[in-house]
Structure formats: C-alpha cells, structure tokens
Design a protein around this motif. Structure first.
Motif, short mmCIF file in Angstrom:
data_model
loop_
_atom_site.label_atom_id
_atom_site.label_comp_id
_atom_site.label_asym_id
_atom_site.label_seq_id
_atom_site.Cartn_x
_atom_site.Cartn_y
_atom_site.Cartn_z
N PHE A 114 0.56 -1.40 -0.19
CA PHE A 114 -0.25 -0.33 -0.06
C PHE A 114 0.70 1.30 0.17
N GLU A 115 0.03 2.33 0.24
CA GLU A 115 1.31 3.67 -0.43
C GLU A 115 2.13 4.18 -1.57
N ALA A 116 1.90 2.85 -2.28
CA ALA A 116 2.56 2.82 -3.68
C ALA A 116 2.52 2.89 -4.74
N PRO A 117 2.02 4.59 -5.13
CA PRO A 117 2.01 4.85 -6.75
C PRO A 117 3.16 3.93 -7.41
N VAL A 118 2.16 3.92 -7.84
CA VAL A 118 3.73 3.67 -9.61
C VAL A 118 3.71 4.79 -10.10
N ALA A 119 4.99 5.10 -10.65
CA ALA A 119 4.99 6.01 -11.85
C ALA A 119 5.46 5.51 -12.97
N SER A 120 6.13 4.33 -13.50
CA SER A 120 6.60 4.00 -14.29
C SER A 120 7.08 2.12 -14.62
N ILE A 121 6.87 1.99 -15.72
CA ILE A 121 7.39 0.58 -15.71
C ILE A 121 8.45 0.65 -16.75
N ASP A 122 9.61 -0.08 -16.31
CA ASP A 122 10.49 -0.19 -16.97
C ASP A 122 11.74 -2.15 -17.68
N GLN A 123 11.68 -2.05 -18.67
CA GLN A 123 11.63 -3.41 -19.24
C GLN A 123 13.36 -4.01 -18.47
N ALA A 124 13.54 -4.83 -18.00
CA ALA A 124 15.08 -5.04 -18.17
C ALA A 124 15.15 -6.47 -18.85
N GLU A 125 16.55 -6.68 -18.88
CA GLU A 125 17.08 -7.27 -19.83
C GLU A 125 15.88 -9.22 -19.10
N ASP A 126 15.29 -9.19 -18.25
CA ASP A 126 14.78 -10.38 -17.98
C ASP A 126 13.22 -10.30 -16.98
N GLY A 127 12.73 -9.11 -17.33
CA GLY A 127 11.35 -8.76 -16.69
C GLY A 127 10.81 -7.09 -16.48
N TRP A 128 10.60 -6.12 -15.65
CA TRP A 128 10.49 -5.66 -15.62
C TRP A 128 11.02 -5.21 -14.45
N VAL A 129 10.92 -4.09 -14.05
CA VAL A 129 11.26 -3.03 -12.68
C VAL A 129 10.07 -1.63 -13.12
N LEU A 130 8.70 -1.64 -11.48
CA LEU A 130 8.80 -0.99 -11.50
C LEU A 130 9.53 -0.09 -10.29
N ARG A 131 8.84 1.93 -10.91
CA ARG A 131 9.30 2.42 -10.19
C ARG A 131 8.25 3.80 -9.57
N ALA A 132 9.31 3.60 -8.37
CA ALA A 132 8.11 4.98 -7.77
C ALA A 132 8.24 6.60 -8.47
N PRO A 133 7.18 6.97 -7.84
CA PRO A 133 7.76 9.12 -8.84
C PRO A 133 9.02 9.47 -8.51
N ASP A 134 9.40 9.00 -7.09
CA ASP A 134 10.98 9.30 -7.25
C ASP A 134 11.45 8.62 -8.20
N ASN A 135 11.63 7.63 -9.00
CA ASN A 135 12.67 7.32 -9.59
C ASN A 135 12.62 5.91 -9.07
N ARG A 136 12.37 5.17 -7.59
CA ARG A 136 13.29 4.46 -6.91
C ARG A 136 12.79 2.88 -7.78
N ALA A 137 13.41 2.27 -7.91
CA ALA A 137 12.92 0.69 -8.06
C ALA A 137 12.04 -0.02 -7.25
N MET A 138 11.29 -0.01 -7.10
CA MET A 138 10.61 -0.76 -5.81
C MET A 138 10.03 -2.26 -6.16
N LEU A 139 10.63 -2.56 -7.67
CA LEU A 139 9.77 -4.18 -7.49
C LEU A 139 10.49 -5.02 -8.79
N LYS A 140 11.02 -6.02 -8.81
CA LYS A 140 10.80 -6.72 -10.16
C LYS A 140 10.31 -7.29 -10.83
#
Length: 659
Positions: free
Chosen positions: A429-455
């Motif tokens: 919770f309290e986890a807004p997703v600002a962007s989803i960037d493609q990685a070599e073997d998946g996706w990285v979800l980033r917060a509004p401050d560009n912090r990687a939250m999850l792969k």
C-alpha cells in the motif's frame, strides 16, 4: 436455434445405464463404464504415464455426457501428478444432462464417489456460456463448452491440447460428431505429438484423422467392441488461429480476408506448440512473479487466479488500504446483461455472470436475494423475447410480474470479496507506480522518485482510470463517470429491484442508486445533495413505497468513479505496442491485405485489465481467469471472437479503419 441448449431424452436400463433416445446409444458401456474410460481413453492417450513428468497437461474431450471420462482422468491425475502440476480439461457437450440424471448414472461407481460428489456439487449450468470449474486442491480445472462440437472447436484459439477423448455417440447415429471438419479442428488445436483416443474405428473417422495429419492405429477394444482407435499428430493442416476451413487454398484466402478485416491481436499462445516464443517473442509464458497495479476487484480477481496456479503475486496500490476506489462501495449488484443476439459479447456477458455467481458463492460472499428487473429497464419487446426464448434455465431466469426475476443474482460486499481474493498475494500500500521499465529478463516498477520498487516477470495494469497514466496504454480510450449511491434505514425489499437504477436490501435497510455523471478526471469528491435528490427521485420511480420509508436526511452516501470504454466492453489482454502495431498494419487504412507474417507488436509481459464500468463485480472473476490462462499458456475459456472483442488492440484496429 433456441438460446437454451436442449436436454437429452433419457431411457434407463435395468442396470442403471442411461441411453439417449434421440441417438439410440448408451452413455457408457454396460460392461463397466469406468473400466471402459481407463482402457479406451486413458490408455489410448498414454495416460497417466505421459503426464507424470509434466508441469501442465491439457486434455480436450468431445462428449462430456455424465462426466465419467473426466472423473476417470481426475482420479488418475490425483494419484500420479507432480505436487505443483496442473491439469486442464476442456469438454464439449451439445445436450447437457441435468444434475439429477448425472447423479443417478454416477451412483454405480463408488470408486470415484468422492470426486463425483465434488463435481455434482458444482455441476455446470444448462446454458451456452462456457464455464470453468477449479478444484485447486488437486491442481485441476474443467472447462465445459456447451454447443455443437464443430462450431465450438472452430471458435477456439490456440494449439495447446496434449490429448483428446473423442467420445460422441456412435458415428452411424451421430454423423455430425465425427466429420472431417472435427478432425481438422482437433489437429489445429493440438500440440505436435498430441494423441487421440476413441472407441470407434469407423473408416470415415480413421480417414478424417489421417487427412488432418494423424497416424492412426487400431488397438484391441473394450468389452464387446473388438477394436478401438489411437492416433498421434505428426503434422498439421492448420489454417490459422480461431478459423476453420474446408480446403487449404480456401483457408489461405479466408485467412487473408480475415487479416484485412480483423488483424491478429497480441495474444499469449502456448509457448510449447506451433505458437510460442519463436512466433510470439514478446510473451513471458508461465511467469514466476507477477505485479498487479491496482487492488480493486479487477486486480483482486487476477491475483486470485494467478495464486491458484502457484504464481507469486505482488499487488501495489497507491491508497492507504483496500477500498479506496470504486470497489470500496459497501455493496453492489451481481446480475447479468442478457443479449438477444449472437455477437461475441453475448458469450462474454453470459459467461461472466455464471463465473461471478460461482466465484462469490465459493468465497461465501454472495447474498443471493434475487434481482427483479421491472419493465422499462430495457425495451419491453426485448425482455419478452428473452423470456420466451431464455438463455438460462427457469431456476435462474423467469418471468415475474411485468418483468423478470434473476433468481441466483444478488448482492456482494466488494471489500469482503476483495480481501478474500487477495489472501494469497503480497500487498504493497501507499505504493504509487510512476513508470514500468523493461529489464533484460522482466520489468522494474518505479516510484515517482524513480526508485526501483519491484522487479517481476510480468505486470497487470488493473488500476481503473489510472491505466492511461502509463504512456504505452494511452491509446486506450478510457472515459470516467461519477456515481453516487445512498444507503440507510428504510423498508427493505425482499429482493433487489432494478429499472435503470436499483434498490436492494442492505443491513436491515436499503441501498440504492446510482447516478451516472460524466467526469473529466478522478478526484476526491464529496457526495452532493443534487446527486442524492436524483437518487431519491429514481427510487420513487421504481419503488415509491420504499422511497416513502426513507429519511433522506439520515442516509449515508458515497461517490466513486467508473472507468468505461466507448463500446462499453471491458479491456483485457496483452498490451500492444501501439506505434509499431499501427505501422505494421498500416495497409488496413487503405483497404489492402496485410502481408506481414510478423507477430503483432506488443510489450512483452504487460497486460491490461480495465474499463469495467458499472459491471465490475460481475465481469472481474471471469476476466481475471482469462488473463491468468493467457499468461500461463493454458487453453482459454472464451472463444476467439470474444477474446478479440475484449482485446485492447481493437481500438488500434478501429483507428486504422477511421483513417
């Protein structure tokens, strides 16, 4: 044809074997139906040995009948499967048996009595909408398709079946079940090496399978039958996804015409058949870890469907807790939209209603008060036509007063349903997703401050109106409507009543609404007195006696926003790469044939699920299962044309046509 599938006329032998009077044939051998299933169908397809080392196995049966073959396969699966493995059985039946008749037939097989009891407790509804039953403790799902076999198979998409039980009534008595068209469809829908078993060795059946690319053998038969049939797919005369053709040349021409009018949408076929990563390189099949953006009913239904497959699910939501969006209303109606026609959405609306009732009953959250639809909610002639030729049996849908009664429909409290659906998921919770960037073997979800939250391996965007915050999804035309509901003390009706708006019994009082006001953006809006007045006026129109019992000053209200599409159909499927898709199919804008054989461009491992409008509670369980099936390369539970009618690429196709 009638909307309701026909029931068979049965005759019963003294030893309890049912016989179909119309075909003059029995449902199973008098010499032992369960032994016949093992000797002819299991052994004939190399089971259980073939699936012992398999994580997934898909089987299709032609002729569900009493369910005996399915029960035999299920029993063998329980004894031999790997702990994490999944068995998917699809079965086709034109004349569905009533539960009581199936129970009578199965009563003579005590060895599978426990499984028969489970199946009978969930016995499919006599309706033409496809129905999927999950038995998660055994890693087993059953999808029942009701209708003519060749028509049903011709509408399926995929190439994912490992084995077939071909078990119609005898060819001499039921020719439509054994033609060349059926054999071609079996080949089209099979993996290389797929096996077919049948009790008949009729010459026409053998020749049809050989023409479709199978090697065919006669084997010693069961009981009084001297021989039985086994076949193995060596090659395929496939003419393309979701289409069947009588001649190869005709098939190519029809496929080209189809591509011109309805180009392929980015789908996720089985990764191990003639489809797979070589043809569809953007698909991440069988993901181990999936992120779902949005913790409403869409996200929760998808999380539940993925979790039952053993996939790790992480659900992210920008809110502080569950229930912040439209799914936060105290309760909502689950009822069908029944269409008179035979369009692709007719199948969807019926199947989603059946799926929703089953899902919420299993969760223990359905308050099945029934829903009365009073005349005026739709054209009176249309409602009369549906009642005269109903798509559901009488214990589900019947005339009532000057309208209709949906006996199994009712109320669901979304908060409770969502909480139970999310039991197998990790929550953020309290986890807004600002962007989803493609990685070599998946996706990285980033917060509004560009912090990687999850792969993760795959992402499902199930965030309502926020779907279009993500640049790759901005082509999807999502519109908003503001809805306000009211609840409080009042004379509770025995059942819910609807005529455009609705009123339902709720917490010893009433819940009613809802308004539909166009909104430009989703915002924290307080309930308004104008909307309350509008809701009370609508209540007075449909149930004046209830309106008179309500103290408007003591009511509670809530506002939420619905996300809708221009065609009022949901969006569910792999997310196309819009720019590349439009370029690849640009010839469509000029009425030319599409000559490219490249896969439809899409964002690998990204899926969208939204646009549910006012029917989210009814639509979500089916669509969550639909996405999970696609992600895991399993047989689908909707026809190809229905999948396309819900796919996000339909809007790109229409954009090209407008050009």
């Amino acid at each position: 044809m009638p909307r309701l599938p026909p029931s068979p006329e049965l005759e019963w032998s003294t030893d309890g074997v049912p016989r179909a009077a119309a075909f003059g044939d029995v449902y199973f051998s008098r010499e032992g139906g369960l032994a016949e299933a093992a000797a002819v169908f299991l052994a004939g397809t190399g089971l259980p040995e073939t699936w012992r080392s398999r994580d997934h196995f898909a089987l299709c049966e032609l002729g569900f009948g009493t369910g005996l073959n399915v029960l035999a396969a299920w029993s063998a699966w329980k004894k031999t499967r790997l702990p994490h493995a999944k068995l998917h059985i699809s079965s086709v039946e034109a004349f569905p048996l009533a539960r009581c008749d199936a129970a009578r037939a199965l009563a003579q097989f005590p060895d599978i009595g426990d499984l028969a009891e489970q199946l009978l407790a969930r016995w499919p509804v006599r309706a033409c909408g496809p129905q999927r039953l999950w038995f998660p403790d055994d890693g087993f799902s059953l999808t029942l398709w009701i209708g003519d076999a060749e028509r049903v198979l011709g509408g399926m998409r995929g190439d994912g079946f490992d084995a077939w039980f071909w078990d119609g009534f005898a060819p001499a008595r039921n020719e439509a079940m054994w033609g060349e068209g059926i054999a071609r469809e079996i080949a089209r829908l099979s993996k290389p090496g797929a096996r077919v078993a049948s009790f008949t060795v009729a010459g026409g059946v053998r020749r049809a399978l050989e023409a479709a690319g199978f090697s065919v053998e006669k084997k010693p038969g069961f009981g009084a039958k001297r021989e039985r049939l086994e076949a193995t797919l060596l090659s395929s005369l496939s003419c393309g996804e979701g289409a069947s053709h009588s001649e190869a040349g005709e098939g190519r021409a029809d496929a080209q015409a189809s591509a011109r009018l309805n180009p392929p949408h980015p789908l996720a076929p089985s990764p191990h058949g003639r489809g797979g990563d070589e043809i569809y390189p953007y698909i991440s099949a069988h993901p181990r870890r999936v992120a779902i953006v949005g913790a409403g009913i869409a996200g929760a239904a998808t999380a539940q469907a993925l979790a039952r497959r053993g996939i790790e699910v992480v659900v992210l939501d920008e809110a502080l807790a569950l229930g912040a969006g439209a799914s936060g209303n105290p309760a909502g109606l689950v009822m069908p939209r029944l269409d008179r026609g035979d369009g692709p959405l007719t199948e969807f609306f019926l199947a989603s209603y059946l799926s929703a009732i089953a899902a919420y009953e299993a969760l223990g959250v359905l308050e099945a008060c029934g829903v009365e639809e009073r005349a005026g909610a739709r054209d009176a002639d249309a409602l009369a036509d549906l009642l005269n030729d109903p798509p559901l049996p009488e214990d589900w849908f019947a005339a009532f007063g000057d309208g209709a009664l949906y006996r199994r429909a009712g109320l669901v409290r979304p908060g409770v349903a969502i909480e139970r659906m999310l039991r197998g998921a990790h929550m953020m919770f309290e986890a807004p997703v600002a962007s989803i960037d493609q990685a070599e073997d998946g996706w990285v979800l980033r917060a509004p401050d560009n912090r990687a939250m999850l792969k993760v391996d795959a992402v499902v965007l199930a965030c309502g109106a926020a779907l279009t915050r993500f640049a790759p999804a901005r082509f999807i035309p999502i519109a908003l409507s503001r809805g306000q509901i009211e609840w409080g003390a009042g004379a509770a009706p025995e059942r819910a009543i609807t005529r455009g708006s609705y009123v339902a019994p709720f917490d010893s009082g009433v819940l009613f609404g809802a308004t539909f006001d166009k909104a430009e953006q989703e915002e924290l809006a307080a309930p308004s007195s104008e909307s309350r007045i509008q809701n009370i006026e609508m209540l007075q129109a449909i149930a004046p006696e209830i309106a008179a019992s309500v103290d408007s000053a003591a009511l509670s209200s809530r506002v939420s926003y619905r996300a809708t599409t221009p065609d009022r159909a949901p969006v569910a499927g792999a997310l196309p790469d819009a720019e590349a898709w439009l370029a690849q199919y640009a010839d469509l804008a000029h009425g030319r044939l599409v000559t490219s054989h490249a896969p439809p461009p899409a964002h690998r491992g990204i899926y969208v699920f939204g646009g549910l409008g006012a029917r989210g509670l009814t639509s979500a369980p089916l669509l969550g299962e639909r996405l999970a099936s696609e992600m895991c390369g399993e047989p689908q539970l909707l026809s190809a044309r229905t999948l396309d009618a819900l796919h996000p690429a339909r809007f790109l196709h229409r954009a090209l046509k407008r050009r």
